[in-house]
Design an enzyme around this catalytic site. Structure first.
Site, PDB file in Angstrom:
ATOM      1  N   GLY A  85      13.948 -16.159 -17.557  1.00 19.13           N
ATOM      2  CA  GLY A  85      13.730 -16.461 -16.336  1.00 19.13           C
ATOM      3  C   GLY A  85      13.082 -16.538 -15.507  1.00 19.13           C
ATOM      4  CD1 TRP A 113      22.074 -24.843 -24.997  1.00 16.71           C
ATOM      5  CD2 TRP A 113      23.962 -25.818 -23.858  1.00 16.71           C
ATOM      6  NE1 TRP A 113      22.090 -26.044 -25.047  1.00 16.71           N
ATOM      7  CE2 TRP A 113      22.310 -26.031 -24.738  1.00 16.71           C
ATOM      8  CE3 TRP A 113      25.136 -26.743 -24.058  1.00 16.71           C
ATOM      9  CZ2 TRP A 113      23.615 -27.831 -25.528  1.00 16.71           C
ATOM     10  CZ3 TRP A 113      25.470 -27.724 -24.929  1.00 16.71           C
ATOM     11  CH2 TRP A 113      24.779 -28.051 -25.395  1.00 16.71           C
ATOM     12  CE  LYS A 114      19.557 -17.581 -19.864  1.00 17.41           C
ATOM     13  NZ  LYS A 114      18.507 -16.925 -19.599  1.00 17.41           N
ATOM     14  N   GLY A 167      16.279 -20.217 -22.684  1.00 17.08           N
ATOM     15  CA  GLY A 167      16.596 -20.570 -21.694  1.00 17.08           C
ATOM     16  C   GLY A 167      16.827 -21.767 -21.362  1.00 17.08           C
ATOM     17  N   GLY A 168      16.278 -21.327 -19.933  1.00 18.04           N
ATOM     18  CA  GLY A 168      15.959 -23.159 -19.293  1.00 18.04           C
ATOM     19  C   GLY A 168      15.589 -24.210 -20.379  1.00 18.04           C
ATOM     20  CD  GLU A 220      15.668 -13.343 -25.672  1.00 20.18           C
ATOM     21  OE1 GLU A 220      15.903 -14.827 -25.449  1.00 20.18           O
ATOM     22  OE2 GLU A 220      16.930 -13.002 -24.980  1.00 20.18           O
ATOM     23  CD  GLU A 258      20.628 -14.190 -18.236  1.00 24.41           C
ATOM     24  OE1 GLU A 258      21.765 -14.778 -18.594  1.00 24.41           O
ATOM     25  OE2 GLU A 258      19.542 -14.799 -17.801  1.00 24.41           O
TER      26      GLU A 258
HETATM   27  C1  PEP Z   1      16.904 -16.366 -22.851  1.00 28.41           C
HETATM   28  O1  PEP Z   1      17.947 -16.293 -21.876  1.00 28.41           O
HETATM   29  O2  PEP Z   1      17.567 -15.619 -23.817  1.00 28.41           O
HETATM   30  C2  PEP Z   1      15.478 -16.722 -22.145  1.00 28.41           C
HETATM   31  C3  PEP Z   1      14.808 -16.569 -23.095  1.00 28.41           C
HETATM   32  O3  PEP Z   1      15.294 -17.737 -21.083  1.00 28.41           O
HETATM   33  P1  PEP Z   1      14.441 -18.096 -20.628  1.00 28.41           P
HETATM   34  O4  PEP Z   1      14.137 -19.184 -21.803  1.00 28.41           O
HETATM   35  O5  PEP Z   1      15.583 -19.024 -18.943  1.00 28.41           O
HETATM   36  O6  PEP Z   1      13.485 -17.610 -19.924  1.00 28.41           O
END
Ligand code: PEP
Length: 252
Positions: free
Chosen positions: A172, A10-11, A233-234, A166, A97
């Site tokens: 993102g 969820w960041k 993430g999103g 990743e 990040e």
């Molecule tokens: C993440 O932050 O681990 C990620 C994969 O983000 P997103 O799905 O938004 O690209």
């Protein structure tokens, strides 16, 4: 057989009330969904209430980071034992990040992963190249360097160790690795596990894909033989999208 594992990162999103609303929906909508393990990684401030709300649910709770010391003069840090104390069973370690904005290095990732595992938490260790590194043809070299954090780990942690591949250029951005691009790196990671940590680890450790996973691209990514779930993430911030991704990760 590795059970696919889908985790929502969820960041820096969701105050406690919104976090509880989301996990209550997830709990209800995922109750009858079998064949996939699911986790959520809320911000630190929502870990305890979310874990309480999920006490009677198989959905796991993960932190987005942890420190490597258990106590002491380390202002602002949170220890693995403290995370267990509030109901976490997993910690995400070394997210790109954190490397980009907070000075995380291969050395700190190694210390955090080992501390989390030693405390009994599961560790989701993130690896992945930037666009410049991919364009320079150094993807596997970069991933291999990141994997160095895991050297020496034994088969006793196999079910609590997850690697999240990743590619930084896909996080993102709405730009996903193709299933073929992702599978190629996942196969490389599994080969590395076999070579460095042994065949039992290569067979058991789950490798998640992360980077703009959405309901419409999840199924094809999850069908790849070395992709064992997703770090999302999103799309993990909306129940409907996250549930659709969890369903797509079930073995067919
Ligand atoms: C993440 O932050 O681990 C990620 C994969 O983000 P997103 O799905 O938004 O690209």
């Amino acid at each position: 057989m590795r059970t696919p594992f889908v985790v929502g990162n969820w960041k820096l999103h969701k105050h406690v009330a919104d976090a509880l609303a989301l996990v209550t929906e997830l709990k209800n909508q995922l109750a009858a969904v079998k064949g996939v393990a699911v986790g959520v990684a809320p911000p630190f401030t929502a870990l305890y209430p979310v874990a309480k709300r999920l006490e009677d649910s198989p959905i796991a709770v993960a932190s987005q980071d942890c420190y490597w010391e258990e106590k002491g003069a380390f202002t602002g840090e949170v220890a693995p034992g403290m995370l267990k104390d509030v109901g976490c069973t997993w910690a995400i370690i070394g997210h790109s990040e954190r490397r980009q904005f907070f000075g995380e290095t291969d050395d700190t990732v190694a210390k955090k992963a080992r501390a989390a595992l030693a405390a009994g938490l599961g560790a989701i260790v993130c690896v992945g190249e930037t666009l410049a590194q991919r364009d320079a043809g150094t993807t596997t070299a970069v991933v291999e360097t990141h994997l160095g954090a895991l050297r020496g780990l034994g088969v006793e942690v196999a079910d609590r160790l997850v690697i999240a591949y990743e590619p930084v250029w896909a996080i993102g951005t709405g730009r996903t690795a193709t299933p073929g691009q992702a599978q190629e790196v996942h196969a490389f990671i599994r080969g590395w596990l076999g070579k460095e940590l042994g065949p039992a680890m290569a067979a058991a450790v789950r490798i998640q894909y992360g980077g703009s996973v959405k309901p419409d691209n999840a199924a094809e990514l999850m069908r790849q033989p070395d992709i064992d779930g997703a770090l999302v993430g999103g799309a993990s911030l909306q129940a409907a999208d996250f549930v659709a991704i969890c369903k797509a990760a079930r073995p067919s």
